[in-house]
Design a protein around this motif. Structure first.
Motif, PDB file in Angstrom:
ATOM      1  N   VAL A 155      -4.695   6.262   1.693  1.00  0.00           N
ATOM      2  CA  VAL A 155      -4.571   5.172   2.662  1.00  0.00           C
ATOM      3  C   VAL A 155      -4.304   3.876   1.909  1.00  0.00           C
ATOM      4  O   VAL A 155      -4.916   3.610   0.872  1.00  0.00           O
ATOM      5  N   TYR A 156      -3.368   3.082   2.440  1.00  0.00           N
ATOM      6  CA  TYR A 156      -3.029   1.781   1.859  1.00  0.00           C
ATOM      7  C   TYR A 156      -2.848   0.789   2.999  1.00  0.00           C
ATOM      8  O   TYR A 156      -2.921   1.162   4.182  1.00  0.00           O
ATOM      9  N   THR A 157      -2.603  -0.479   2.683  1.00  0.00           N
ATOM     10  CA  THR A 157      -2.554  -1.493   3.732  1.00  0.00           C
ATOM     11  C   THR A 157      -1.144  -2.019   3.948  1.00  0.00           C
ATOM     12  O   THR A 157      -0.274  -1.916   3.095  1.00  0.00           O
ATOM     13  N   ASP A 158      -0.953  -2.635   5.129  1.00  0.00           N
ATOM     14  CA  ASP A 158       0.377  -3.099   5.536  1.00  0.00           C
ATOM     15  C   ASP A 158       0.870  -4.277   4.716  1.00  0.00           C
ATOM     16  O   ASP A 158       2.072  -4.437   4.519  1.00  0.00           O
ATOM     17  N   ILE A 159      -0.010  -5.142   4.262  1.00  0.00           N
ATOM     18  CA  ILE A 159       0.385  -6.211   3.336  1.00  0.00           C
ATOM     19  C   ILE A 159      -0.230  -5.872   1.980  1.00  0.00           C
ATOM     20  O   ILE A 159      -1.414  -6.051   1.753  1.00  0.00           O
ATOM     21  N   SER A 160       0.603  -5.356   1.105  1.00  0.00           N
ATOM     22  CA  SER A 160       0.113  -4.924  -0.206  1.00  0.00           C
ATOM     23  C   SER A 160       1.291  -4.731  -1.142  1.00  0.00           C
ATOM     24  O   SER A 160       2.417  -4.485  -0.700  1.00  0.00           O
ATOM     25  N   PHE A 161       1.008  -4.862  -2.423  1.00  0.00           N
ATOM     26  CA  PHE A 161       1.998  -4.539  -3.456  1.00  0.00           C
ATOM     27  C   PHE A 161       1.252  -3.965  -4.646  1.00  0.00           C
ATOM     28  O   PHE A 161       0.385  -4.614  -5.220  1.00  0.00           O
ATOM     29  N   HIS A 162       1.625  -2.724  -5.020  1.00  0.00           N
ATOM     30  CA  HIS A 162       0.939  -2.035  -6.115  1.00  0.00           C
ATOM     31  C   HIS A 162       1.880  -1.592  -7.229  1.00  0.00           C
ATOM     32  O   HIS A 162       1.440  -0.933  -8.172  1.00  0.00           O
ATOM     33  N   GLY A 163       3.180  -1.926  -7.137  1.00  0.00           N
ATOM     34  CA  GLY A 163       4.117  -1.571  -8.191  1.00  0.00           C
ATOM     35  C   GLY A 163       5.431  -1.065  -7.635  1.00  0.00           C
ATOM     36  O   GLY A 163       5.613  -0.944  -6.417  1.00  0.00           O
ATOM     37  N   LYS A 164       6.356  -0.753  -8.551  1.00  0.00           N
ATOM     38  CA  LYS A 164       7.692  -0.338  -8.125  1.00  0.00           C
ATOM     39  C   LYS A 164       8.106   1.029  -8.653  1.00  0.00           C
ATOM     40  O   LYS A 164       9.293   1.349  -8.683  1.00  0.00           O
ATOM     41  N   THR A 165       7.144   1.831  -9.082  1.00  0.00           N
ATOM     42  CA  THR A 165       7.440   3.242  -9.334  1.00  0.00           C
ATOM     43  C   THR A 165       7.468   3.944  -7.977  1.00  0.00           C
ATOM     44  O   THR A 165       7.077   3.371  -6.953  1.00  0.00           O
ATOM     45  N   HIS A 166       7.922   5.186  -7.953  1.00  0.00           N
ATOM     46  CA  HIS A 166       8.008   5.884  -6.675  1.00  0.00           C
ATOM     47  C   HIS A 166       6.658   5.948  -5.960  1.00  0.00           C
ATOM     48  O   HIS A 166       6.560   5.693  -4.756  1.00  0.00           O
ATOM     49  N   ALA A 167       5.610   6.299  -6.698  1.00  0.00           N
ATOM     50  CA  ALA A 167       4.298   6.434  -6.067  1.00  0.00           C
ATOM     51  C   ALA A 167       3.762   5.091  -5.603  1.00  0.00           C
ATOM     52  O   ALA A 167       3.278   4.962  -4.472  1.00  0.00           O
ATOM     53  N   THR A 168       3.823   4.076  -6.468  1.00  0.00           N
ATOM     54  CA  THR A 168       3.243   2.784  -6.102  1.00  0.00           C
ATOM     55  C   THR A 168       4.064   2.071  -5.034  1.00  0.00           C
ATOM     56  O   THR A 168       3.509   1.299  -4.238  1.00  0.00           O
ATOM     57  N   LEU A 169       5.377   2.312  -4.985  1.00  0.00           N
ATOM     58  CA  LEU A 169       6.182   1.774  -3.885  1.00  0.00           C
ATOM     59  C   LEU A 169       5.737   2.360  -2.558  1.00  0.00           C
ATOM     60  O   LEU A 169       5.676   1.664  -1.537  1.00  0.00           O
ATOM     61  N   THR A 170       5.439   3.654  -2.564  1.00  0.00           N
ATOM     62  CA  THR A 170       5.031   4.324  -1.335  1.00  0.00           C
ATOM     63  C   THR A 170       3.812   3.662  -0.722  1.00  0.00           C
ATOM     64  O   THR A 170       3.706   3.556   0.511  1.00  0.00           O
ATOM     65  N   VAL A 171       2.875   3.216  -1.565  1.00  0.00           N
ATOM     66  CA  VAL A 171       1.642   2.628  -1.053  1.00  0.00           C
ATOM     67  C   VAL A 171       1.672   1.099  -1.073  1.00  0.00           C
ATOM     68  O   VAL A 171       0.632   0.444  -1.008  1.00  0.00           O
ATOM     69  N   SER A 172       2.873   0.520  -1.145  1.00  0.00           N
ATOM     70  CA  SER A 172       3.039  -0.931  -1.104  1.00  0.00           C
ATOM     71  C   SER A 172       3.607  -1.323   0.256  1.00  0.00           C
ATOM     72  O   SER A 172       4.810  -1.229   0.497  1.00  0.00           O
ATOM     73  N   GLY A 173       2.719  -1.746   1.168  1.00  0.00           N
ATOM     74  CA  GLY A 173       3.152  -2.057   2.520  1.00  0.00           C
ATOM     75  C   GLY A 173       4.169  -3.171   2.598  1.00  0.00           C
ATOM     76  O   GLY A 173       5.040  -3.167   3.479  1.00  0.00           O
ATOM     77  N   SER A 174       4.110  -4.130   1.674  1.00  0.00           N
ATOM     78  CA  SER A 174       5.051  -5.251   1.699  1.00  0.00           C
ATOM     79  C   SER A 174       6.453  -4.841   1.265  1.00  0.00           C
ATOM     80  O   SER A 174       7.387  -5.608   1.422  1.00  0.00           O
ATOM     81  N   GLU A 175       6.586  -3.640   0.703  1.00  0.00           N
ATOM     82  CA  GLU A 175       7.887  -3.139   0.285  1.00  0.00           C
ATOM     83  C   GLU A 175       8.498  -2.181   1.322  1.00  0.00           C
ATOM     84  O   GLU A 175       9.548  -1.600   1.075  1.00  0.00           O
ATOM     85  N   LYS A 176       7.859  -2.024   2.475  1.00  0.00           N
ATOM     86  CA  LYS A 176       8.276  -0.978   3.416  1.00  0.00           C
ATOM     87  C   LYS A 176       9.707  -1.164   3.908  1.00  0.00           C
ATOM     88  O   LYS A 176      10.395  -0.193   4.211  1.00  0.00           O
ATOM     89  N   HIS A 177      10.188  -2.430   3.980  1.00  0.00           N
ATOM     90  CA  HIS A 177      11.566  -2.655   4.435  1.00  0.00           C
ATOM     91  C   HIS A 177      12.592  -2.250   3.383  1.00  0.00           C
ATOM     92  O   HIS A 177      13.767  -2.108   3.684  1.00  0.00           O
ATOM     93  N   GLN A 178      12.135  -2.046   2.135  1.00  0.00           N
ATOM     94  CA  GLN A 178      13.040  -1.640   1.061  1.00  0.00           C
ATOM     95  C   GLN A 178      12.883  -0.166   0.695  1.00  0.00           C
ATOM     96  O   GLN A 178      13.728   0.405   0.022  1.00  0.00           O
TER      97      GLN A 178
END
Length: 471
Positions: A155-178
């Motif tokens: 589980v992750y949150t809608d406003i979040s950024f945890h990185g730009k690897t495949h896994a961390t992008l998946t759980v980065s809510g602020s990147e969802k439009h990308q």
């Protein structure tokens, strides 16, 4: 130039001789054309930095620039702190072993001991790596291994950024439009940041017949960096209770906020809770080492990697080089010796108070200000949308850049101040100076910002937009 088998390789001296145009040409060709264009539009490509000390960057035209970015939170103790340089020099002169892959490192052990003292409770098992994204990857793998089969939901949150690897992008809510550009992990679910009922709903909706939930991991920022979003004071206490109740691994991402940024050593301390795993980076290397880590509780680590053949189940090549260890160790001593966490709290309160002044003086331009410690932001209104749309077909993101692009450019060119906008909200400035900042420097920044906001932002803004989208 040096010649190796017919190749003319550039030297440091060759790089020193490049002028601004030559530098930008190579940058666009080899690093990124659009990135080079963006830096050029803001005026940053018109000069070349030649020196950096403390809060200031010296440019090749002789100007001294006040750095209000902390270089995205990395420079916790300022540029080139002399104590870190001296520690690295002493280490280099020893000609000691740099890569501790086959021997237990006493230096890694000492740094881990220090970390266990500054972290609360029994957070004491450390894994070193190179970047925040890598630290979060390792933290999620540890949590997944601990949770075991049938508990694979993250589980992750809608406003979040945890990185730009495949896994961390998946759980980065602020990147969802990308994220539609890239493959994503399965078994990841988003909840609303700060909403305990939304988290409880996901946990309960994924209960099995035995009364266990499929949710095994919750990764979250204790304080959301962009916009400086601070949840209700009871939110994380309730999160901690839920995670304890259902044996969910709670990961706090302190990549940006760790080591004093928010006026406490770690942001989660504001809520009187502690995570099961904490990831950290940026400030950890003191601006001289690309360094990151996660820390966890021994019973979690030991359960996850309990077997001998699992000792290197998660590993990395660059697992705590000597010079990185030395830099991080000295950084922690500087933070302690110079009382930088207290300074962050005191100067942060002063900076926020002065930003409130700016908001009150310019209500037509400033939408809101927010801050805790030296993690602060100011968000601008997009009042000029109708006019800007006449000049651009790029949509809302370009419109937001109208104001901030103008402000960043004027602060840099007219007042010798470096500022930046975060990647997910072009309508704000994220103000995260080094923790060594003083009131005089804050006053200079605020008075300069007031002068900029009093100027004709229309002309500068339209020039910025026209460079982005020619008429």
């Amino acid at each position: 130039m040096q010649t190796i088998q017919g190749l003319k390789l550039m030297t440091m001296e060759d790089a020193d001789q490049l002028n601004e145009k030559e530098n930008l040409k190579l940058f666009k060709k080899h690093i990124g054309h659009n990135l080079g264009k963006m830096l050029s539009m803001l005026g940053f490509a018109d000069v070349i930095p030649v020196r950096a000390n403390g809060m200031y960057i010296t440019l090749n035209d002789g100007r001294e620039v006040l750095d209000m970015t902390g270089h995205v939170g990395v420079l916790v103790v300022g540029h080139n702190h002399p104590r870190i340089i001296n520690a690295r020099r002493k280490w280099a002169e020893r000609e000691g072993l740099e890569t501790w892959k086959f021997f237990p490192s006493p230096y890694q052990a000492a740094l881990c001991h220090n970390l266990s003292l500054v972290f609360p409770e029994d957070l004491e098992v450390v894994f070193f790596c190179n970047s925040g994204a890598e630290a979060n990857e390792g933290a999620m793998k540890l949590a997944e291994k601990y949770a075991g089969p049938g508990r694979e939901l993250i589980v992750y949150t809608d406003i979040s950024f945890h990185g730009k690897t495949h896994a961390t992008l998946t759980v980065s809510g602020s990147e969802k439009h990308q994220n539609h550009h890239f493959n994503q992990l399965e078994n990841c679910t988003m909840v609303k940041y700060g909403d305990i009922n939304d988290l409880r709903r996901v946990i309960e909706e994924n209960m099995n017949s035995k009364g266990a939930t499929r949710v095994g991991t919750f990764i979250v920022e204790a304080i959301r960096t962009e916009g400086v979003v601070i949840p209700d004071k009871n939110y994380f206490k309730e999160v901690r209770e839920l995670c304890d109740q259902y044996d969910i691994v709670l990961i706090f991402d302190e990549i940006y906020t760790g080591f004093g940024r928010t006026g406490k050593m770690f942001a989660f301390e504001h809520f009187e809770v502690s995570p099961d795993i904490c990831s950290f980076s940026k400030a950890f290397g003191g601006g001289k080492a690309t360094f990151a880590a996660f820390i966890t509780k021994p019973w979690i680590f030991n359960k996850a990697y309990s077997k001998m053949n699992e000792a290197t189940l998660h590993s990395t090549t660059y697992n705590g080089y000597g010079e990185e260890i030395v830099s991080a160790m000295e950084t922690m001593h500087i933070i302690n010796d110079e009382n930088l966490v207290s300074n962050s709290e005191e100067m942060g309160e002063y900076l926020l108070k002065r930003l409130e002044e700016v908001k009150n003086e310019f209500p037509d331009i400033v939408e809101y200000v927010s801050g805790i410690g030296l993690l602060t932001c100011i968000k601008f209104k997009s009042k000029t949308k109708k006019m800007v749309k006449l000049f651009s077909n790029r949509g809302g993101e370009t419109i937001d850049k109208f104001i901030t692009g103008a402000i960043i450019t004027l602060l840099f060119k007219k007042h010798n101040i470096l500022t930046f906008t975060p990647p997910h909200d072009s309508s704000q400035l994220l103000i995260t100076p080094s923790l060594i900042i003083n009131k005089k420097q804050i006053d200079f920044f605020i008075e300069s910002l007031k002068e900029v906001l009093s100027e004709n932002l229309w002309k500068v803004g339209f020039d910025y937009i026209k460079k982005l989208t020619p008429l």
